[in-house]
Design an enzyme around this catalytic site. Structure first.
Site, mmCIF file in Angstrom:
data_model
loop_
_atom_site.group_PDB
_atom_site.id
_atom_site.type_symbol
_atom_site.label_atom_id
_atom_site.label_comp_id
_atom_site.label_asym_id
_atom_site.label_seq_id
_atom_site.Cartn_x
_atom_site.Cartn_y
_atom_site.Cartn_z
ATOM 1 N N PHE A 15 0.852 -1.275 -0.137
ATOM 2 C CA PHE A 15 0.026 -0.010 0.029
ATOM 3 C C PHE A 15 0.925 1.213 -0.012
ATOM 4 O O PHE A 15 1.921 1.400 0.523
ATOM 5 C CB PHE A 15 -0.772 -0.019 1.266
ATOM 6 C CG PHE A 15 -1.880 1.240 1.318
ATOM 7 C CD1 PHE A 15 -2.665 1.274 0.457
ATOM 8 C CD2 PHE A 15 -1.779 1.943 2.423
ATOM 9 C CE1 PHE A 15 -3.635 2.487 0.455
ATOM 10 C CE2 PHE A 15 -2.681 3.160 2.425
ATOM 11 C CZ PHE A 15 -3.448 3.262 1.416
ATOM 12 N N HIS A 20 -1.157 -6.060 7.336
ATOM 13 C CA HIS A 20 -2.236 -7.279 7.076
ATOM 14 C C HIS A 20 -1.890 -8.625 7.557
ATOM 15 O O HIS A 20 -2.563 -9.505 7.462
ATOM 16 C CB HIS A 20 -1.691 -7.829 5.577
ATOM 17 C CG HIS A 20 -1.748 -6.829 4.407
ATOM 18 N ND1 HIS A 20 -1.644 -7.274 3.248
ATOM 19 C CD2 HIS A 20 -1.966 -5.389 4.474
ATOM 20 C CE1 HIS A 20 -1.779 -6.105 2.318
ATOM 21 N NE2 HIS A 20 -2.271 -5.016 3.013
ATOM 22 N N TYR A 32 2.747 20.774 30.226
ATOM 23 C CA TYR A 32 3.359 21.757 29.179
ATOM 24 C C TYR A 32 4.971 21.761 29.015
ATOM 25 O O TYR A 32 5.557 22.767 28.678
ATOM 26 C CB TYR A 32 2.993 23.205 29.401
ATOM 27 C CG TYR A 32 1.527 23.249 29.201
ATOM 28 C CD1 TYR A 32 1.027 22.979 27.863
ATOM 29 C CD2 TYR A 32 0.577 23.652 30.389
ATOM 30 C CE1 TYR A 32 -0.515 23.164 27.592
ATOM 31 C CE2 TYR A 32 -0.815 23.876 29.790
ATOM 32 C CZ TYR A 32 -1.227 23.513 28.492
ATOM 33 O OH TYR A 32 -2.613 23.563 28.504
ATOM 34 N N LYS A 62 -8.966 -3.754 8.190
ATOM 35 C CA LYS A 62 -8.133 -4.766 8.646
ATOM 36 C C LYS A 62 -8.578 -5.773 9.642
ATOM 37 O O LYS A 62 -9.731 -5.387 9.981
ATOM 38 C CB LYS A 62 -7.154 -3.882 9.374
ATOM 39 C CG LYS A 62 -6.345 -2.861 8.339
ATOM 40 C CD LYS A 62 -5.758 -3.359 7.321
ATOM 41 C CE LYS A 62 -5.451 -2.479 6.328
ATOM 42 N NZ LYS A 62 -4.235 -1.463 6.197
ATOM 43 N N ASP A 68 5.992 -3.679 8.522
ATOM 44 C CA ASP A 68 4.607 -3.329 8.228
ATOM 45 C C ASP A 68 3.686 -4.631 8.429
ATOM 46 O O ASP A 68 3.538 -5.333 7.571
ATOM 47 C CB ASP A 68 4.527 -2.655 6.975
ATOM 48 C CG ASP A 68 3.144 -1.963 6.669
ATOM 49 O OD1 ASP A 68 2.284 -2.310 7.418
ATOM 50 O OD2 ASP A 68 3.107 -1.256 5.701
ATOM 51 N N ARG A 96 5.754 15.032 24.806
ATOM 52 C CA ARG A 96 5.689 15.111 26.373
ATOM 53 C C ARG A 96 6.529 13.642 26.734
ATOM 54 O O ARG A 96 6.720 12.875 26.057
ATOM 55 C CB ARG A 96 4.227 14.827 26.661
ATOM 56 C CG ARG A 96 3.538 16.176 26.482
ATOM 57 C CD ARG A 96 1.941 16.107 27.065
ATOM 58 N NE ARG A 96 1.440 17.317 26.707
ATOM 59 C CZ ARG A 96 0.507 17.561 26.046
ATOM 60 N NH1 ARG A 96 -0.099 16.591 25.208
ATOM 61 N NH2 ARG A 96 -0.073 18.731 25.876
ATOM 62 N N GLN A 143 -7.505 0.260 10.447
ATOM 63 C CA GLN A 143 -8.378 0.957 9.526
ATOM 64 C C GLN A 143 -9.508 -0.151 9.350
ATOM 65 O O GLN A 143 -9.275 -1.357 9.560
ATOM 66 C CB GLN A 143 -7.588 1.168 8.242
ATOM 67 C CG GLN A 143 -8.367 1.777 7.218
ATOM 68 C CD GLN A 143 -8.611 0.468 6.166
ATOM 69 O OE1 GLN A 143 -7.890 -0.476 6.355
ATOM 70 N NE2 GLN A 143 -9.223 0.828 5.117
ATOM 71 N N ARG A 154 -2.587 10.872 18.985
ATOM 72 C CA ARG A 154 -3.198 10.113 20.034
ATOM 73 C C ARG A 154 -4.684 9.484 19.469
ATOM 74 O O ARG A 154 -5.274 9.990 18.526
ATOM 75 C CB ARG A 154 -3.592 10.930 21.220
ATOM 76 C CG ARG A 154 -2.501 11.442 21.879
ATOM 77 C CD ARG A 154 -2.899 12.101 23.271
ATOM 78 N NE ARG A 154 -3.742 13.398 22.981
ATOM 79 C CZ ARG A 154 -3.289 14.494 22.766
ATOM 80 N NH1 ARG A 154 -2.035 14.855 22.718
ATOM 81 N NH2 ARG A 154 -3.961 15.537 22.448
HETATM 82 C C1 LIG Z 1 -3.675 -0.175 5.586
HETATM 83 C C2 LIG Z 1 -2.227 -0.310 5.314
HETATM 84 C C3 LIG Z 1 -1.303 0.717 5.971
HETATM 85 C C4 LIG Z 1 -1.825 2.028 6.531
HETATM 86 O O1 LIG Z 1 -2.767 1.820 7.434
HETATM 87 P P1 LIG Z 1 -3.859 3.110 7.691
HETATM 88 O O2 LIG Z 1 -4.223 2.834 8.914
HETATM 89 O O3 LIG Z 1 -4.841 2.925 6.745
HETATM 90 O O4 LIG Z 1 -3.071 4.301 7.596
HETATM 91 C C5 LIG Z 1 0.057 0.542 5.874
HETATM 92 N N1 LIG Z 1 0.704 -0.609 5.219
HETATM 93 C C6 LIG Z 1 -0.176 -1.195 4.571
HETATM 94 C C7 LIG Z 1 0.622 -2.789 4.056
HETATM 95 C C8 LIG Z 1 -1.539 -1.221 4.662
HETATM 96 O O5 LIG Z 1 -2.293 -2.525 4.111
#
Ligand SMILES: *Cc1c(COP(=O)(O)O)cnc(C)c1O
Length: 411
Positions: free
Chosen positions: A98, A172, A234, A198, A169, A227, A195, A244
């Site tokens: 992605f 998935h 602050y 997922k 990453d 922080r 997201q 967050r």
């Molecule tokens: C979904 C996804 C992301 C990004 O995640 P978001 O929460 O949508 O920003 C990054 N890398 C891969 C391979 C993804 O499938």
């Protein structure tokens, strides 16, 4: 007499019953969301749900803690920054992923270097990583495509040899393991997305896991305006932003995580059945899984279509399967084909003038291009019902193959 069997030619589809919808939720999400509502602590800084989710997600990984943030794009940026990757550093990225994977590298002002993927798993090819290493290489981002874990033995060995950091990453790969270790805990940091598509979702959301206490501490600070926990509100020690997660997301994700192990067992059973059954159909090649991948979280179910053996090209098969009631999403295009890299205005002037970034559209990375053009991505829903529900995928693929001559020619 009717000669139409295929739904795409007007015949009856294999399935009229929809697959289970995604995402799923029940009373548990409702209960936790109402707790947040009534508490009037909707903010993670004051609430308990995000902290509870972070602890539970850390526990799931055998980690000390995890950092929950806005999404799985920011997790990549924060992980890179927390590991000291930035201006002038080269970061090796697979060409089949992605956009966020490569965008994160550019967002932290580093230089992405694209490499090809393995034709069996679709994950980054360790040989290509080795070949791409130069004097400025600082990091590599393996992506565990559809939960099939990249060759982490090879990648961590290369990283040790060349003093690189590894950001996994895992967007998935919720529930994937490599030789028993959850993904995200093999490299220096792991990035998860929650997201909507997922395997666990809060609508949006992300989390960083790491084996390194100091990386988590910096990631926490970067995601909370620089922080430090326990210090005056602050006081700002680092150039961080507000990344967050809200308590709403924390509440939903707690419920999603409770349900995850059982859902994943069911998905894995159905995926194994599909691997066996579909492999016996000429021209259909289920995504490979390395021996080290001891468990695979199934973000979706991927097969490669060999047109010359199957008798139809991927796109025609895809349309015929959709007509049969089988849900599919689109395969990623290779990053080299994205408009942002060919349009001179697609990248900011700062990125455009960056020395050392190659002209992506001119790169030849044939395996990732072939994967993009020949794979089918079944949605995870096909794995979420009963075995018989999953078998409809096999029935539909066989049916389309047997009756392929019925399909009106597309030219
Ligand atoms: C979904 C996804 C992301 C990004 O995640 P978001 O929460 O949508 O920003 C990054 N890398 C891969 C391979 C993804 O499938």
């Amino acid at each position: 007499m009717s000669t139409t069997n295929l739904a795409i030619a007007g015949g009856p589809p294999v399935r009229t019953k929809p697959y289970p919808e995604w995402p799923t939720a029940d009373e548990r999400e409702r209960e936790l969301l109402l707790e947040v509502l009534d508490s009037r602590r909707w903010w993670a800084t004051q609430g308990t749900k995000v902290r509870e989710f972070e602890a539970a997600w850390a526990g799931f990984h055998g980690a000390e803690s995890s950092i929950a943030v806005t999404n799985g794009s920011h997790t990549l940026e924060i992980a890179l920054l927390a590991l000291g990757v930035g201006e002038g550093d080269e970061v090796i990225v697979p060409n089949w992923t992605f956009f966020a994977t490569v965008a994160a590298v550019l967002m932290v002002n580093a230089v992405p270097v694209l490499v090809d993927v393995d034709p069996d798993t679709g994950c980054i090819d360790p040989g290509a990583v080795r070949a791409a290493i130069g004097p400025r290489t600082r990091a590599v981002i393996p992506v565990h495509i559809a939960g099939s874990v990249a060759d982490m033995d090879a990648i961590t060995a290369i990283a040790r040899e060349h003093d690189l950091v590894v950001v996994e990453d895992c967007a998935h790969a919720h529930g994937s393991t490599w030789r028993g270790t959850p993904v995200g805990m093999l490299g220096d940091a792991g990035s998860y997305s929650f997201q909507s598509s997922k395997l666990m979702t809060g609508g949006e959301g992300g989390a960083i896991v790491s084996r390194h206490r100091d990386v988590l501490d910096v990631a926490r600070s970067l995601s909370d305006c620089g922080r430090r926990p326990g210090e005056w509100f602050y006081s700002h020690y680092l150039l961080g932003g507000n990344y967050r997660m809200t308590e709403w997301q924390g509440a939903v994700l707690l419920a999603q995580l409770e349900r995850f192990p059982e859902q994943q067992r069911n998905r894995a059973r159905n995926a194994e059945m599909l691997n066996r059954e579909l492999a016996s159909i000429p021209g259909i090649h289920p995504q490979g899984r390395l021996a080290g991948c001891t468990s695979q979280g199934n973000y979706c179910y991927v097969v490669r279509v060999e047109e010359s053996d199957f008798g139809l090209d991927r796109d025609t098969l895809r349309e015929a399967l959709l007509a049969e009631g089988i849900p599919l999403t689109m395969a990623y295009p290779p990053l080299t084909r994205l408009d942002v890299f060919s349009d001179p205005d697609g990248l900011s002037p700062r990125v455009r003038s960056k020395r050392g970034m190659s002209d992506f559209p001119s790169l030849s990375l044939p395996v990732s291009e072939r994967m993009a053009d020949t794979t089918l991505w079944f949605t995870t829903s096909v794995l979420m019902g009963t075995e018989d529900d999953a078998r409809d995928v096999v029935r539909a693929v066989r049916k389309v193959m047997e009756h392929r001559m019925e399909i009106p020619s597309r030219g």
